[in-house]
Design an enzyme around this catalytic site. Structure first.
Site, PDB file in Angstrom:
ATOM      1  CB  SER A  48      -0.887  -0.001   1.256  1.00  0.00           C
ATOM      2  OG  SER A  48      -1.524   1.241   1.450  1.00  0.00           O
ATOM      3  CE1 TYR A  77      -4.308  -2.462   4.636  1.00  0.00           C
ATOM      4  CE2 TYR A  77      -3.599  -0.182   4.366  1.00  0.00           C
ATOM      5  CZ  TYR A  77      -3.952  -1.406   3.825  1.00  0.00           C
ATOM      6  OH  TYR A  77      -3.945  -1.562   2.459  1.00  0.00           O
TER       7      TYR A  77
END
Length: 251
Positions: free
Chosen positions: A139, A152
């Site tokens: 990400s 995350y």
């Protein structure tokens, strides 16, 4: 590397980015998708061609062992593994009863440790192939964390570092042909997965899949999809400004 006539495993392939990758590549590759939800997986398989679904939880050691055995026996030509399955908890460390430890533990297991385990188990099979690759879906958050996705972001930073270490380790390993390591780094993507954080403002998962295919063809190992490309430049010039930018409009 070639993007046709491969045997490809995609974890979390029943929806979102994983589904779109499966849809794109299933036209001229053999594709296996996994997921925990049997109903969702079956629905995905019925809507695609050349796709096999295997119900499997990447966080379960027993499931991963069964999956590894299944792949070795029934898909001995497996040569691309796309580690796509992921988990994100939307919260702030300052929230009352945030349960940060429990949430971060789940995210670290799903987004990082499960990939280490699956990679270790499948590496011997991939090393038997004429051409092979792992693709780890991380990400933009691997570069700078958003404070509303603390666990995350940390897990994706760990995956980013692991992807680099794995790539260097394989490059230095004497076995040939080389197993390549790609890292797919999307920004916000419009999927059900990102709905709680404004995913409707993100890019399409189809674009992520197309960028992956192009990167495989050109052997671009770190894939900065969409806005990640410009954000990476900002991060290189000023990590502090990048951190402020990624948190500017979060509530």
């Amino acid at each position: 590397m070639k993007t046709s006539n491969n045997t490809i495993l995609i974890t979390g392939g029943g929806s979102g980015i994983g589904y779109e990758i499966a849809k794109l590549f299933s036209a001229d590759n053999k594709v296996i998708i996994t997921g925990r939800n049997a109903e969702k997986l079956e629905k995905a398989v019925l809507s695609l061609k050349n796709v096999t679904g295997i119900v499997s939880d990447i966080n379960s050691d027993a499931d991963v062992s069964k999956l590894t055995k299944h792949l070795n026996e029934d898909f001995p030509n497996l040569n691309i593994v796309i580690n796509n399955a992921g988990l994100a908890h939307y919260f702030k460390l300052t929230d009352e009863n945030a349960n940060a430890f429990e949430k971060a533990s789940e995210e670290i297991l799903t987004n990082y440790l499960s990939i280490v385990r699956l990679t270790e188990k499948l590496l011997p099979l991939l090393q038997k192939q004429p051409e092979a690759a792992f693709v780890n879906v991380s990400s933009i958050a691997a570069f700078s964390p958003g404070y509303t996705l603390p666990g995350y972001a940390v897990s994706k930073a760990a995956l980013h570092s692991y992807s680099q270490v794995l790539r260097v380790s394989l490059e230095k390993h004497e076995k040939r042909p080389l197993v390549k390591v790609f890292e797919l780094m999307p920004p916000l993507v419009n999927t059900e997965f990102s709905k709680s954080i404004g995913g409707e403002n993100g890019i399409s998962p189809e674009q992520v899949a197309l960028d992956l295919k192009k990167a495989l063809e050109t052997e671009t190992y770190e894939i900065h999809v969409g806005a990640t490309a410009d954000f990476y430049k900002l991060y290189l010039s000023s990590p502090e400004n990048a951190l402020q930018a990624i948190n500017a409009n979060r509530k």
